[in-house]
Scaffold this active site. Structure first.
Site, PDB file in Angstrom:
ATOM      1  N   GLU A  47       0.822  -1.210   0.000  1.00  0.00           N
ATOM      2  CA  GLU A  47       0.000   0.000   0.000  1.00  0.00           C
ATOM      3  C   GLU A  47       0.860   1.266   0.000  1.00  0.00           C
ATOM      4  O   GLU A  47       0.460   2.292  -0.572  1.00  0.00           O
ATOM      5  CB  GLU A  47      -0.935   0.003   1.219  1.00  0.00           C
ATOM      6  CG  GLU A  47      -2.097  -0.958   1.113  1.00  0.00           C
ATOM      7  CD  GLU A  47      -1.700  -2.415   1.328  1.00  0.00           C
ATOM      8  OE1 GLU A  47      -2.474  -3.298   0.928  1.00  0.00           O
ATOM      9  OE2 GLU A  47      -0.612  -2.659   1.903  1.00  0.00           O
TER      10      GLU A  47
ATOM     11  N   HIS B 200      -9.336  -5.911   9.950  1.00  0.00           N
ATOM     12  CA  HIS B 200      -9.992  -5.670   8.664  1.00  0.00           C
ATOM     13  C   HIS B 200     -11.396  -5.092   8.830  1.00  0.00           C
ATOM     14  O   HIS B 200     -12.252  -5.266   7.960  1.00  0.00           O
ATOM     15  CB  HIS B 200     -10.090  -6.976   7.858  1.00  0.00           C
ATOM     16  CG  HIS B 200      -8.782  -7.598   7.501  1.00  0.00           C
ATOM     17  ND1 HIS B 200      -8.010  -8.268   8.429  1.00  0.00           N
ATOM     18  CD2 HIS B 200      -8.102  -7.644   6.334  1.00  0.00           C
ATOM     19  CE1 HIS B 200      -6.900  -8.713   7.832  1.00  0.00           C
ATOM     20  NE2 HIS B 200      -6.930  -8.343   6.563  1.00  0.00           N
TER      21      HIS B 200
END
Length: 331
Positions: free
Chosen positions: A63, A132
Site C-alpha cells: 500500500e 480488517h
C-alpha cells in the site's frame, strides 16, 4: 426524471468509475486484485476487459508503494483511483497521503494539484475481525488537504464517487463493506453527480435530529421508522461528506428539533461524531438544545471475530431506539 435501475452498491461504484474513465483518458484504476479478479469486493468486474491493463492495473501487495506512485502520477496530470481494499490498510499508506499528497496544493500555492481518490472498504459487520473492520475516518478528517466522503446508499455512492474522481485534492472515499450487496435504485444518467459538501435530509422529522452516515445510516432510518409508531418524529440527517461538512444543514435541523443524537460505527473515543457535537456546542445552535447531545458509537475495543461479539460492539437498531426514547423523555 432520470432513468434508474436497481443495482447493488458494488455495481453503482463500478458504474461511476466506468462512466468517468470513458470521459477522461487520464483516469485509471489501480490496486490489488482490481484487474483479473475484478476487485476483492467485486467493484471492478469487467473493467479490465473494457479499459485494458494500462488503465486497470493490478499491483503488488504494498500500500505504501501504491499510494506513493499514485500521488506521483497525480502531480504529473493523471487522475488515479486507488482501491486500497480494507480501510485498515490505509495505515501503511499514510506517509505518502498525509505528508505529501495532502500538502501539495498548499505548499505550491495551488499550482500542484493532487487528484487521487482512495477507495476503502470500511466498518465491521461481515466477520473480518480486528485488522480488517475499522472505521478510521477521524484520522484523515484531521488532516487539512484531505476530503472525506462517506455514502450510505448506492445512489449516493455513485454520485459522490464521480465528484471525488473529478476533485483536484486527495479524497478518502469510504465504502461500507457490509452494504456492498444491498440493492437500491441508482440513477443511470452519466452526467449525474452529487457535489461534495452537500448533505441530505433522508427523513423529515420534528422531535429529534439524528445525524448518521455510511453503514449506520440504514440502522438510523430503521430506528426512526420504528419509533414513529410511538409518536416520536425523528429527522434523519445524512452529511454524506465529512470533509467538507454541510454544517448549516445540521444546524438548521437542530434549531427545528432542539435535540441531537449522533450515530456512527467508529470507536467512540476520538470518533468523528465528536467533532459534529463540538461544532453544535460551540455555535449559536447550542441555545436551541433542550437535551444534552447524545453519541452512539462503536465500543472502544478491537472488533471481535466472533459474530455475536462483533454485533455487540456495533450500534444496533435497538441501541439507537433506546437513545431516541431517552432523549424524547419516553423511556
Amino acid at each position: 426524471m432520470s432513468e434508474t435501475k436497481v443495482m447493488a452498491l458494488r455495481e453503482a461504484i463500478n458504474l461511476a468509475m466506468t462512466e468517468e474513465m470513458r470521459k477522461d483518458e487520464d483516469i485509471y484504476l489501480m490496486g490489488e486484485d482490481v484487474g483479473i479478479y475484478g476487485g476483492d469486493f467485486g467493484t471492478s468486474v469487467g473493467m479490465l476487459a473494457e479499459f485494458g491493463e494500462k488503465r486497470v492495473r493490478d499491483t503488488p501487495i504494498s500500500e505504501a508503494a501504491i499510494a506513493g506512485s499514485a500521488i506521483g502520477a497525480a502531480i504529473t496530470g493523471l487522475r488515479p483511483i486507488i482501491d486500497l481494499t480494507f480501510m485498515d490498510f490505509i495505515t501503511i499508506a499514510l506517509d505518502a497521503i498525509v505528508n505529501n499528497g495532502a500538502k501539495n496544493n498548499y505548499m505550491f500555492g495551488g499550482g500542484l494539484k493532487t487528484p487521487v481518490t482512495f477507495r476503502v472498504a470500511s466498518g465491521a459487520g461481515i466477520g473480518s475481525a480486528a485488522q480488517h473492520s475499522q472505521s478510521l475516518e477521524a484520522w484523515l478528517a484531521h488532516i487539512p488537504g484531505i476530503k472525506v466522503v462517506a455514502p450510505g446508499t448506492a445512489n449516493d455512492a455513485k454520485g459522490l464517487l464521480k465528484s471525488s474522481i473529478r476533485d483536484n485534492n486527495i479524497v478518502l472515499f469510504m465504502e461500507p463493506k457490509s452494504l456492498y450487496g444491498k440493492k437500491e435504485e441508482v440513477t443511470l444518467d452519466p452526467d449525474f453527480y452529487i457535489p461534495l459538501g452537500k448533505g441530505e435530509i433522508k427523513r423529515e422529522g420534528t422531535d429529534i435530529t439524528l445525524v448518521s452516515y455510511g453503514r449506520m445510516l440504514e440502522r438510523a432510518l430503521q430506528a426512526a421508522e420504528e419509533v414513529a409508531a410511538d409518536g416520536i418524529s425523528v429527522e434523519v440527517v445524512d452529511p454524506r461528506t465529512l470533509v467538507p461538512l454541510d454544517k448549516e444543514m445540521i444546524f438548521d435541523s437542530v434549531k427545528k428539533t432542539g435535540r441531537l443524537i449522533l450515530v456512527n460505527d467508529a470507536h467512540k473515543t476520538g470518533g468523528y461524531i465528536g467533532e459534529i457535537a463540538s461544532l453544535v456546542a460551540e455555535s449559536e445552535v447550542f441555545d436551541y438544545l433542550d437535551h444534552p447531545i447524545v453519541r452512539i458509537a462503536g465500543e472502544d475495543v478491537p472488533i471481535p471475530y466472533a459474530r455475536v461479539l462483533e454485533q455487540a460492539v456495533i450500534p444496533s437498531v435497538e441501541k439507537i431506539k433506546e437513545a431516541i426514547y431517552k432523549v424524547a423523555n419516553k423511556e
